[in-house]
Design a protein around this motif. Structure first.
Motif, short mmCIF file in Angstrom:
data_model
loop_
_atom_site.label_atom_id
_atom_site.label_comp_id
_atom_site.label_asym_id
_atom_site.label_seq_id
_atom_site.Cartn_x
_atom_site.Cartn_y
_atom_site.Cartn_z
N VAL A 20 0.94 -1.24 0.03
CA VAL A 20 0.14 0.08 -0.08
C VAL A 20 0.82 1.24 -0.11
N ARG A 21 0.62 2.16 -0.90
CA ARG A 21 1.49 3.19 -0.89
C ARG A 21 0.44 4.41 -1.40
N PHE A 58 -6.72 -1.41 -6.68
CA PHE A 58 -6.43 -2.57 -6.27
C PHE A 58 -6.01 -3.66 -7.21
N ARG A 59 -4.76 -4.01 -7.47
CA ARG A 59 -4.51 -5.01 -8.63
C ARG A 59 -3.30 -5.81 -8.14
N PHE A 60 -3.29 -6.81 -9.22
CA PHE A 60 -2.24 -7.78 -8.95
C PHE A 60 -1.01 -7.23 -9.84
N THR A 119 2.41 -10.06 -5.69
CA THR A 119 2.27 -8.99 -5.06
C THR A 119 1.07 -8.18 -5.54
N PHE A 120 0.15 -7.81 -4.75
CA PHE A 120 -0.91 -7.02 -5.07
C PHE A 120 -0.57 -5.58 -4.62
N THR A 121 -1.17 -4.51 -5.22
CA THR A 121 -1.00 -3.18 -4.74
C THR A 121 -2.12 -2.67 -4.67
N LEU A 178 -5.12 -16.72 -5.20
CA LEU A 178 -4.20 -15.77 -4.63
C LEU A 178 -5.09 -14.53 -4.13
N TYR A 179 -6.16 -14.30 -4.80
CA TYR A 179 -6.92 -13.03 -4.40
C TYR A 179 -7.54 -13.31 -2.91
#
Length: 224
Positions: free
Chosen positions: A77-78, A151-153, A170-172, A125-126
């Motif tokens: 998260v950024r 929110f995405r892979f 990694t999801f961001t 994964l989700y």
């Protein structure tokens, strides 16, 4: 470590050593499908786990086992200006890490073999990245719900030097600066005996050493 935890693994093509390619791959969505350039194992994320030659193993069997690579899910998260991120400081070794944990068998699944045939790799994964985020940190899942379009892979990470037995997906979640700033007081560790939340100034990242090698690779990709 719980040796009986049922975790997601991919079988190595060779008993000893496999090269999954470079440390970090950027994930793209093309015509609604997840795609990774240089994906050495030919993973097709919208196909079933069985079609991707993925299995479920007890963690005690898969840990340090050269026959398998274990899947890790990560949440990063950024803010939109790429100056601030929500990370964890692991108490056991003082390492700065993303929110992360093993991908495993979803709660309530009774028939493991049927599940592998029916569910897709992406769905698993989700499910697991949401589960780990909910367990490890309070205050982020409501943000995912409100800003789901952010929110995405984003990355597939492999580091055979520092983590020979794992790959990471990694999801961001990238939020407007003011949205993240308002949310920060409600973001706390859900497992304070294991780690603490650290709000990191990304413009001065080197002062936060020691940094997990996977996180370092992720941050390098985020600068591009």
């Amino acid at each position: 470590m719980n040796p009986n935890e049922r975790i997601l693994c991919i079988k190595r093509k060779k008993t000893h050593y496999d090269n999954f390619g470079s440390v970090a791959h950027r994930v793209a969505e093309i015509n609604g499908l997840i795609n990774i350039n240089g994906n050495a194992y030919g993973l097709e994320f919208h196909k079933s786990l069985s079609d991707n030659d993925i299995c479920i193993q007890p963690r005690g069997v898969a840990e340090d086992n050269e026959k398998f690579k274990q899947f890790i899910v990560q949440m990063y998260v950024r803010n939109a200006s790429n100056t601030k991120a929500v990370l964890l400081r692991r108490l056991a070794d003082n390492m700065l890490t993303p929110i992360q944990g093993h991908a495993g068998l979803p709660d309530g699944v009774d028939n493991e073999h049927s599940y592998l045939d029916l569910d897709s790799l992406y769905n698993n994964l989700y499910y697991n990245v949401c589960k780990e985020t909910r367990e490890e940190v309070t205050g982020i899942m409501p943000l995912i719900s409100m800003y789901h379009d952010r929110f995405r892979f984003a990355y597939f990470l492999n580091d055979d030097i520092n983590s020979r037995y794992h790959v990471a997906c990694t999801f961001t979640l990238v939020l407007d600066d003011d949205v993240l700033d308002r949310a920060l007081p409600s973001i706390t560790s859900g497992e304070p005996e294991k780690h603490k939340v650290e709000i990191v100034d990304l413009t001065r990242i080197d002062r936060y050493e020691p940094i997990d090698p996977w996180l370092r690779a992720l941050l390098d990709m985020e600068r591009v």
